[in-house]
Design a protein around this motif. Structure first.
Motif, PDB file in Angstrom:
ATOM      1  N   LEU A  43     -20.592   9.517  -2.519  1.00  0.00           N
ATOM      2  CA  LEU A  43     -19.429   9.103  -1.750  1.00  0.00           C
ATOM      3  C   LEU A  43     -18.275  10.056  -2.026  1.00  0.00           C
ATOM      4  N   ILE A  44     -17.790  10.729  -0.987  1.00  0.00           N
ATOM      5  CA  ILE A  44     -16.730  11.717  -1.182  1.00  0.00           C
ATOM      6  C   ILE A  44     -15.357  11.208  -0.748  1.00  0.00           C
ATOM      7  N   PRO A  84      -9.314   3.567   4.558  1.00  0.00           N
ATOM      8  CA  PRO A  84      -8.435   3.965   3.444  1.00  0.00           C
ATOM      9  C   PRO A  84      -9.180   3.920   2.114  1.00  0.00           C
ATOM     10  N   GLU A  85      -8.561   4.502   1.084  1.00  0.00           N
ATOM     11  CA  GLU A  85      -9.183   4.525  -0.226  1.00  0.00           C
ATOM     12  C   GLU A  85      -9.344   3.105  -0.769  1.00  0.00           C
ATOM     13  N   LYS A 104     -19.402  -7.284  -0.230  1.00  0.00           N
ATOM     14  CA  LYS A 104     -20.706  -6.902  -0.776  1.00  0.00           C
ATOM     15  C   LYS A 104     -21.094  -5.473  -0.439  1.00  0.00           C
ATOM     16  N   ASP A 105     -20.694  -5.005   0.739  1.00  0.00           N
ATOM     17  CA  ASP A 105     -21.182  -3.716   1.228  1.00  0.00           C
ATOM     18  C   ASP A 105     -20.206  -2.571   1.004  1.00  0.00           C
ATOM     19  N   LEU A 106     -19.249  -2.764   0.094  1.00  0.00           N
ATOM     20  CA  LEU A 106     -18.271  -1.717  -0.216  1.00  0.00           C
ATOM     21  C   LEU A 106     -18.767  -0.882  -1.389  1.00  0.00           C
ATOM     22  N   LEU A 147     -14.000   3.147   6.445  1.00  0.00           N
ATOM     23  CA  LEU A 147     -15.105   4.094   6.636  1.00  0.00           C
ATOM     24  C   LEU A 147     -15.311   4.862   5.344  1.00  0.00           C
ATOM     25  N   GLN A 148     -16.570   4.887   4.882  1.00  0.00           N
ATOM     26  CA  GLN A 148     -16.888   5.570   3.635  1.00  0.00           C
ATOM     27  C   GLN A 148     -17.859   6.711   3.928  1.00  0.00           C
TER      28      GLN A 148
END
Length: 229
Positions: A40-41, A45-46, A56-58, A205-206
């Motif tokens: 994960l880069i 937002p952060e 759960k999906d973060l 968005l990650q």
């Protein structure tokens, strides 16, 4: 004037000839395999690491993951997952203590949530590739532009990944062979906990980038003795 005795046969022969002469239609391309190692880069937002709870999906900053693709599940007994790709997700340590505040992983924590095992976490899941929705493309467009990626809607694969135990899922987009984007939500720390859920949630968005897989352990080879000069 000449007459054909079997006009139906001739019609069939002509139709067959036309079909053989027509250019072959290209087969639909299958979605690219996402098997491999990613890190994960960036999150937009952060991630607010001081939040009191996490979805759960973060994923968390700098997390490293690996997808193993075991192929399509065609055997009986897979319930709703039959026909989907079977994936094994591995999440590598180090893990932030914040993971203990995720419903999915809190049971892996010890000492009242102050310690999480320092070993990889694996999770089996079914993955289903679907077409990208217009509103999702609109969401991704600014991100793609900022990254200099000229992908069109037809080029992006949408993956819905559901844990076998149905305790969680991920929604990811394969932008290209090296870029995955996880769409998730996080809680706005500036909104009271008792506020409506729609007011508390922030779309996030990650961005994951493919990195080389871990090298295989080197084999023990005896080096040839060097001659003294």
């Amino acid at each position: 004037m000449m007459r054909w005795k079997h006009p139906a046969s001739w019609a069939l022969a002509i139709a067959s000839a036309l079909i053989m002469a027509a250019p072959a239609r290209c087969e639909e391309s299958s979605p690219p395999s996402i098997e491999g190692t990613y890190v994960l880069i960036q999150s937009i937002p952060e991630v607010n690491m001081e939040a009191r709870e996490f979805t759960k999906d973060l994923f968390f900053p700098h997390q490293k993951i690996y997808f193993a693709d075991l192929g399509v599940m065609e055997e009986e007994g897979y319930d709703v997952f039959q026909g989907q790709d079977q994936l094994i997700l591995t999440i590598y340590p180090p893990f932030p203590i914040a993971m203990c505040r995720q419903e999915r992983w809190k049971y892996d924590c010890q000492n009242n949530g102050t310690y999480i095992p320092f070993k990889p976490i694996t999770q089996e899941m079914g993955a289903e590739a679907e077409a990208l929705f217009d509103d999702e493309m609109n969401l991704l467009a600014p991100l793609l532009k900022s990254m200099g990626i000229k992908a069109q809607k037809k080029d992006i694969s949408r993956y819905v990944m559901t844990f076998f135990d149905k305790s969680g899922s991920y929604l990811m987009f394969a932008i290209d062979k090296d870029t995955l984007v996880n769409r998730t939500i996080q809680y706005d720390p500036n909104v009271p906990d008792d506020a409506d859920a729609s007011e508390r949630l922030i779309t996030t968005l990650q961005i994951f980038k493919r990195i080389p897989d871990d090298p295989k352990p080197p084999q023990n080879k005896s080096s040839a003795p060097q001659k003294d000069e």
